[in-house]
Design an enzyme around this catalytic site. Structure first.
Site, PDB file in Angstrom:
ATOM      1  N   ASP A 149       0.788  -1.229   0.000  1.00  0.00           N
ATOM      2  CA  ASP A 149       0.000   0.000   0.000  1.00  0.00           C
ATOM      3  C   ASP A 149       0.824   1.285   0.000  1.00  0.00           C
ATOM      4  OD1 ASP A 149       1.021  -0.362   2.517  1.00  0.00           O
ATOM      5  OD2 ASP A 149      -0.859  -0.240   3.601  1.00  0.00           O
ATOM      6  N   HIS A 150       2.083   1.198   0.413  1.00  0.00           N
ATOM      7  CA  HIS A 150       2.892   2.421   0.516  1.00  0.00           C
ATOM      8  C   HIS A 150       3.629   2.730  -0.796  1.00  0.00           C
ATOM      9  CE1 HIS A 150       2.200   2.119   4.799  1.00  0.00           C
ATOM     10  NE2 HIS A 150       2.946   3.169   5.041  1.00  0.00           N
ATOM     11  N   ASP A 210       4.045  -0.842  11.270  1.00  0.00           N
ATOM     12  CA  ASP A 210       3.555   0.481  10.909  1.00  0.00           C
ATOM     13  C   ASP A 210       2.958   1.111  12.163  1.00  0.00           C
ATOM     14  OD1 ASP A 210       2.737   2.085   8.192  1.00  0.00           O
ATOM     15  OD2 ASP A 210       1.439   2.507   9.902  1.00  0.00           O
ATOM     16  N   ARG A 217      -0.557  13.096   9.826  1.00  0.00           N
ATOM     17  CA  ARG A 217       0.742  13.737  10.093  1.00  0.00           C
ATOM     18  C   ARG A 217       0.942  14.922   9.168  1.00  0.00           C
ATOM     19  NH1 ARG A 217       3.837   8.023  10.956  1.00  0.00           N
ATOM     20  NH2 ARG A 217       3.213   7.893  13.134  1.00  0.00           N
ATOM     21  N   SER A 245       6.786   7.594  12.746  1.00  0.00           N
ATOM     22  CA  SER A 245       6.751   6.289  12.073  1.00  0.00           C
ATOM     23  C   SER A 245       7.476   5.185  12.852  1.00  0.00           C
ATOM     24  CB  SER A 245       7.406   6.462  10.711  1.00  0.00           C
ATOM     25  OG  SER A 245       7.938   5.269  10.238  1.00  0.00           O
ATOM     26  N   ARG A 250       9.356   3.112  11.192  1.00  0.00           N
ATOM     27  CA  ARG A 250      10.392   2.672  10.245  1.00  0.00           C
ATOM     28  C   ARG A 250      11.706   2.376  10.948  1.00  0.00           C
ATOM     29  NH1 ARG A 250       9.922   8.558   7.413  1.00  0.00           N
ATOM     30  NH2 ARG A 250       7.790   7.802   7.357  1.00  0.00           N
TER      31      ARG A 250
HETATM   32  C1  MIC Z   1       4.077   6.699   8.052  1.00  0.00           C
HETATM   33  O1  MIC Z   1       2.896   7.025   8.143  1.00  0.00           O
HETATM   34  O2  MIC Z   1       5.014   7.450   8.356  1.00  0.00           O
HETATM   35  C2  MIC Z   1       4.396   5.306   7.570  1.00  0.00           C
HETATM   36  C3  MIC Z   1       5.016   5.426   6.249  1.00  0.00           C
HETATM   37  O3  MIC Z   1       3.216   4.563   7.438  1.00  0.00           O
HETATM   38  C4  MIC Z   1       5.304   4.667   8.610  1.00  0.00           C
HETATM   39  C5  MIC Z   1       5.919   3.413   8.198  1.00  0.00           C
HETATM   40  C6  MIC Z   1       7.067   3.588   7.278  1.00  0.00           C
HETATM   41  O4  MIC Z   1       7.854   4.511   7.433  1.00  0.00           O
HETATM   42  O5  MIC Z   1       7.193   2.744   6.386  1.00  0.00           O
HETATM   43  C7  MIC Z   1       4.661   4.420   9.984  1.00  0.00           C
HETATM   44  O6  MIC Z   1       3.790   5.169  10.354  1.00  0.00           O
HETATM   45  O7  MIC Z   1       5.112   3.538  10.726  1.00  0.00           O
HETATM   46 FE1  SF4 Z   2      -0.088   4.944   4.985  1.00  0.00          FE
HETATM   47 FE2  SF4 Z   2       1.228   5.738   7.170  1.00  0.00          FE
HETATM   48 FE3  SF4 Z   2      -0.258   7.438   5.758  1.00  0.00          FE
HETATM   49 FE4  SF4 Z   2      -1.435   5.568   7.149  1.00  0.00          FE
HETATM   50  S1  SF4 Z   2      -0.201   7.222   7.967  1.00  0.00           S
HETATM   51  S2  SF4 Z   2      -1.932   6.158   5.060  1.00  0.00           S
HETATM   52  S3  SF4 Z   2      -0.024   3.866   6.941  1.00  0.00           S
HETATM   53  S4  SF4 Z   2       1.595   6.401   5.064  1.00  0.00           S
END
Ligand code: MIC
Ligand code: SF4
Length: 644
Positions: free
Chosen positions: A64-65, A119, A379, A535, A537
């Protein structure tokens, strides 16, 4: 004395430790999920552990990312994840099937079960009464292998809801209000449990919006009771049999109680550049809007989309606004298409995107220079949209759609009569985009497909007797993982290539950081409060590891990031006195004498600033298990040593 709902679920899954807040507990994990941006690493780590089949009740991998395929890298990673899943017993949700949290809630989540996901928004599943945590990829790999998930036993906060939301006020406004009260670090070390009379007035998708953004509070997780409303949702998903009732004991004792009167709430917005910079929309009225984006795991449910469609119906998006909409899942998309709501969105001029994270993680739709973008996401960290000077506001779908029509920040209450949208009695159920794993008897026939972008992860070495290195970066408070390891369309394809992605580490803060690290060979980072928020990550730990960072010394850490540092073998330390932060400057030579011995014996860690000849006391706040991991040079080394 009775138990809170979170305590009940912790108790029924407790494998080690005791439930005193602050002490380390190990939990049995029933389900796991991964997404593709963290998944490749998680599955490489799972493979390295040598466990043939996952040992959870259910594990699902979502794509999905990284769905913007501007080169071969993302598509290669998708193939790799698909083949690993087939071999090792994991369900594979194909690209196009939707955002992990939305799909998991619809199709797989079960009240009362534990879930960890690579995530940070995995707590979305708390909307149906799951105990769900965001975690680093390695922790998810360990859980897939049947190992416990370790956390610090949190305090439990009750958010007592009363009343009922007024027309045009939505779940997003509830969580924005809580963020205003608690701030982005107010939830650290806590589980947010929802209760009170107001709970039954909220549908499951609304609850999930609220638990989703509990991540922005820094909370360990958030959870709603599982009640008749949950049951209706499960029934409408054809999963009635999975429903159980779950609630706190009437005499449960909470560490903190926050009262929220739903009836008194108004539309709100989180202003640039932090989810807790919340103001009433009334005060922002009239600000010019350049872009509106509706979607993300926070606000992409069918209910949200139907509200938006009814606001847009028969109107045209303002000429100065670009409106993009990404429905959260194939189920949502399909239902919008079947009932005509999609046609209303298209007719109004919305740019329809695939069911994926998309703009939320900077995968396309970067706003214009200095542009004002209203997003229904979770975010709004500076630069995350892909445009360094964009002004991103987080709002409800109602506020977003209203503003898309007028071209200025608009209070949706000015639109007049509120559209009455009911949850469908039956969702459209078609799991044809979820590929089941091969049966165990055939797993040997499955070949794992590895693209050239997949590089081995950095090796860490055992903790030395002494650490001596220069301060290669000094940063302030609330540093996010988007500062440490930015995402976006250009960088995300490098998620399975640590040497390449490390070139982008911290560049939004200091473009010279990677080069400086390479020149010095080793270093230390100094930071303020809530370091590593955002995140899950693990790249935000693996890239610094690759660049030679040995220790990170800050005022305080965010939960998932500190776990990722430990797993990577980087020593996380905090100042015993926060004011000592001012006694260290960029470039100072620091030493942690006898650090190995001191950690081993639980002695206090002392820092010697060899540039100023000052001595600074530090805290390590590590459990015995975490110390052992660090001494071994990270969780993979530790696991290998244990299995010898
Ligand atoms: C995000 O919203 O920052 C992400 C991308 O979903 C991350 C995960 C990632 O960095 O792959 C998260 O929230 O954990
Ligand atoms: Fe995807 Fe993270 Fe955004 Fe949710 S917050 S839609 S998991 S990138």
């Amino acid at each position: 004395m009775g138990y809170t709902l979170a305590q009940k679920l912790i108790r029924s899954h407790l494998l080690s430790g005791d439930m005193t807040p602050g002490s380390e507990i190990g939990l049995r994990i029933d389900q796991t999920l991964t997404q593709d941006a963290t998944g490749t690493m998680a599955y490489l780590e799972f493979e390295a552990m040598g466990v043939p089949r996952v040992k959870t009740e259910l594990s699902v991998a979502y794509i999905d990312h990284n769905t913007l395929q501007t080169g071969f890298e993302n598509a290669d990673d998708h193939r790799y994840i698909q083949s690993v899943c087939k071999k090792h017993g994991i369900y594979f949700s194909r690209p196009g099937n939707g955002i992990c949290h939305q799909v998991h809630l619809e199709r797989f989540g079960i009240p009362g079960k534990t879930l960890i996901g690579s995530d940070s928004h995995t707590p979305t599943a708390g909307g149906i009464g799951m105990l769900a945590f965001g975690a680093g990829g390695l922790d998810v790999a360990v859980a897939m292998g049947g190992g416990p998930y370790y956390i610090t036993m949190p305090k439990i906060v009750l958010v007592n809801l009363k009343g009922r939301l007024q027309p045009w006020v939505s779940a997003k406004d509830v969580i924005l209000e809580i963020l205003r009260i608690m701030t982005v670090k107010g939830g650290v070390g806590k589980i947010i449990e929802y209760g009170g009379e107001g709970v039954k007035t909220l549908s499951v998708p609304e609850r999930a919006t609220i638990t989703n953004m509990g991540a922005e509070l820094g909370a360990s997780t958030s959870i709603f009771p599982s009640d008749e409303v949950t049951r209706e949702f499960m029934r409408a998903q054809g999963r009635d049999a999975d429903w159980v009732e779950l609630k706190a004991d009437p005499d449960a004792v909470y560490d903190e109680v926050i009262e929220i009167d739903l009836s008194a709430l108004k539309p709100q917005a989180a202003c640039p550049h932090s989810p807790d910079n919340v103001k009433p929309v009334e005060e922002l009225k009239g600000i010019r809007v350049d872009q509106v984006v509706i979607g993300s795991c926070t606000n992409s449910s069918l209910m949200d989309m139907l509200k938006v469609a009814s606001i847009l119906k028969g109107k045209t998006v303002h000429p100065n606004v670009s409106l993009a909409i990404a429905p959260g899942s194939k189920q949502v998309f399909n239902m919008l298409a079947e009932n005509g709501a999609l046609a209303d969105m298209i007719a109004a001029g919305a740019r329809i995107l695939e069911s994926a994270c998309g703009p939320c993680i900077g995968m396309g739709q970067a706003p214009n220079s200095g542009g004002v973008s209203l997003r229904t996401f979770n975010r709004n960290f500076e630069g995350r949209s892909g445009t360094a000077d964009a002004q991103v506001y987080l709002v409800s779908p109602e506020t977003a759609a209203a503003s898309a029509l007028t071209g200025v920040f608009t209070d949706p209450r000015d639109l007049g009569e509120y559209p009455e949208i009911k949850m469908p009695e039956k969702f459209l159920i078609n799991d044809n985009m979820v590929e089941p794993p091969a049966p165990e008897s055939e797993m040997d026939k499955v070949e794992v497909l590895r693209g050239p972008n997949i590089k081995p992860f950095p090796t860490s070495v055992r903790m030395p007797e002494e650490i001596e290195a220069k301060v290669l970066l000094k940063v302030g408070d609330n540093i996010t993982t988007d500062h440490i390891m930015p995402a976006g369309a250009k960088i995300l394809p490098l998620r399975s290539n640590i040497p390449a992605i490390s070139e982008h580490c911290f560049v939004r803060v200091d473009t010279e950081f990677p080069a400086r690290c390479k020149q010095e060979g080793k270093g230390i980072i100094i930071g303020g409060v809530n370091y590593g928020q955002g995140s899950s990550r693990e790249h935000a730990a693996l890239a610094p590891l690759y660049l030679g960072i040995k220790a990170v010394i800050v005022k305080s850490f965010a939960r998932i990031h500190v776990a990722n540092l430990i797993n990577a073998g980087i020593l996380p330390l905090t100042f015993a006195n926060e004011s000592d932060y001012d006694r260290i400057s960029m470039g100072d030579l620091l030493s942690l004498p006898n650090v190995r011995e001191r950690l081993k014996n639980g002695q206090p860690i002392v820092l010697e600033n060899k540039t100023t000849w000052e001595t600074i006391p530090l805290n390590s706040q590590l459990s015995k298990r975490q110390v052992e991991i660090l001494l071994a040079g990270g969780l993979l080394n530790y696991t290998r040593e244990q299995n010898k």
